[in-house]
Design a protein around this motif. Structure first.
Motif, mmCIF file in Angstrom:
data_model
loop_
_atom_site.group_PDB
_atom_site.id
_atom_site.type_symbol
_atom_site.label_atom_id
_atom_site.label_comp_id
_atom_site.label_asym_id
_atom_site.label_seq_id
_atom_site.Cartn_x
_atom_site.Cartn_y
_atom_site.Cartn_z
ATOM 1 N N SER A 143 3.220 -60.574 -50.708
ATOM 2 C CA SER A 143 2.092 -60.085 -51.054
ATOM 3 C C SER A 143 2.088 -58.636 -50.768
ATOM 4 O O SER A 143 3.014 -58.059 -50.334
ATOM 5 C CB SER A 143 1.083 -60.581 -49.738
ATOM 6 N N PRO A 144 0.890 -57.941 -51.333
ATOM 7 C CA PRO A 144 0.857 -56.457 -51.101
ATOM 8 C C PRO A 144 0.940 -55.941 -49.914
ATOM 9 O O PRO A 144 1.718 -54.975 -49.435
ATOM 10 C CB PRO A 144 -0.487 -56.128 -51.865
ATOM 11 N N LEU A 145 0.416 -56.806 -48.974
ATOM 12 C CA LEU A 145 0.368 -56.193 -47.432
ATOM 13 C C LEU A 145 1.608 -56.254 -46.893
ATOM 14 O O LEU A 145 2.058 -55.541 -46.081
ATOM 15 C CB LEU A 145 -0.661 -57.217 -46.855
ATOM 16 N N GLU A 146 2.486 -57.208 -47.223
ATOM 17 C CA GLU A 146 3.696 -57.589 -46.638
ATOM 18 C C GLU A 146 4.777 -56.407 -47.108
ATOM 19 O O GLU A 146 5.529 -55.642 -46.568
ATOM 20 C CB GLU A 146 4.498 -58.792 -46.855
ATOM 21 N N ASP A 166 0.683 -46.000 -50.353
ATOM 22 C CA ASP A 166 -0.472 -46.293 -51.352
ATOM 23 C C ASP A 166 -0.370 -47.729 -51.862
ATOM 24 O O ASP A 166 0.653 -48.512 -51.280
ATOM 25 C CB ASP A 166 -0.219 -45.527 -52.517
ATOM 26 N N SER A 167 -1.072 -48.250 -52.637
ATOM 27 C CA SER A 167 -1.222 -49.528 -53.288
ATOM 28 C C SER A 167 0.205 -50.118 -53.758
ATOM 29 O O SER A 167 0.542 -49.307 -54.800
ATOM 30 C CB SER A 167 -2.426 -49.943 -53.919
ATOM 31 N N TRP A 175 9.120 -55.130 -55.682
ATOM 32 C CA TRP A 175 8.042 -54.443 -55.168
ATOM 33 C C TRP A 175 7.961 -52.731 -55.224
ATOM 34 O O TRP A 175 9.314 -52.424 -54.621
ATOM 35 C CB TRP A 175 7.418 -54.729 -53.988
ATOM 36 N N VAL A 176 7.327 -51.910 -55.809
ATOM 37 C CA VAL A 176 7.331 -50.440 -55.874
ATOM 38 C C VAL A 176 6.113 -50.160 -55.242
ATOM 39 O O VAL A 176 4.789 -50.238 -55.471
ATOM 40 C CB VAL A 176 7.436 -50.036 -57.248
ATOM 41 N N ILE A 190 11.371 -52.497 -53.033
ATOM 42 C CA ILE A 190 11.470 -53.655 -52.342
ATOM 43 C C ILE A 190 12.017 -54.940 -52.967
ATOM 44 O O ILE A 190 11.145 -55.276 -53.874
ATOM 45 C CB ILE A 190 10.192 -54.152 -51.423
ATOM 46 N N ASP A 191 13.292 -55.360 -52.763
ATOM 47 C CA ASP A 191 13.294 -56.674 -53.347
ATOM 48 C C ASP A 191 12.780 -57.871 -52.824
ATOM 49 O O ASP A 191 12.541 -58.242 -51.834
ATOM 50 C CB ASP A 191 14.969 -56.929 -53.052
#
Length: 203
Positions: A143-146, A166-167, A175-176, A190-191
């Motif tokens: 999830s984006p929050l994580e 930021d988002s 994840w970037v 983030i892997d």
């Protein structure tokens, strides 16, 4: 609760996730981490053995770096032999209180940390064995929050505790997360499988 936590590694994402979980437990319990890579040389070609050894040694270095970031005492060891017997013997020698292992599903069944190895280790040691598993395509950061939470923690650990996050965007298995502070702009990569994060300074 725990004083010594053993984490066998093999360079796979699920093993990296096990390291993350072990580090969290160690921080709560004020315990030390022992990361172990077992070189299983049986029935392997030289090239395959070399690739696995390099991957395993990099996994140990990664575990050391992550523990150092959190101020957790860590020891890393390379051993040779049958994975089950070696992990069980090392557990006894170390007097570990807990073994944390990643287990593979259908993928990677010939690698060190397949399900049968974890099960057999559990039958041979007298301490708890905690297993973590990633199924096919499963991600530990989903999830984006994580992703933002992990990015903030990584930024704080690297001296950027005032950075504005930021988002995030998701690119394949990564994840970037963009971030800025008085020193410049950053991307936190983030892997998605392991949760491992790296900060890239953009200027």
């Amino acid at each position: 609760m725990y004083t010594r936590i053993l984490v066998p590694v093999d360079g796979s994402p699920v093993a990296a996730r096990a390291v993350s979980h072990a580090l969290g437990l160690a921080k709560l319990a004020d315990a030390e981490i022992h990361a172990l890579y077992v070189e299983n040389t049986a029935e392997k070609e030289d090239d395959e053995e070399s690739v696995d050894t390099d991957r395993g040694r990099r996994a140990l270095e990664d575990a050391r770096e992550r523990a150092d970031e959190h101020g957790i005492p860590v020891e890393t060891t390379v051993a040779e032999g049958d994975p089950v017997e070696t992990i069980a013997e090392y557990t006894d020698t170390l007097r570990a209180d807990l073994v944390v292992m990643g287990t593979h599903g259908r993928e990677g069944v010939n690698r060190l940390l397949n399900g049968s190895v974890a099960e057999r280790v559990g039958r041979q040691v007298s301490v708890p064995v905690m297993t973590l598993r990633l199924g096919h395509g499963e991600q530990s950061v989903n999830s984006p929050l994580e992703a933002q939470r992990i990015a903030r923690e990584k930024l704080e650990l690297t001296g950027h505790d005032g950075a504005v996050v930021d988002s995030p965007s998701q690119q394949s298995t990564t994840w970037v997360v963009p971030a800025t502070d008085d020193s410049g702009e950053y991307n936190v990569h983030i892997d998605a499988a392991s949760g491992r994060a790296n900060v890239v300074h953009l200027g």
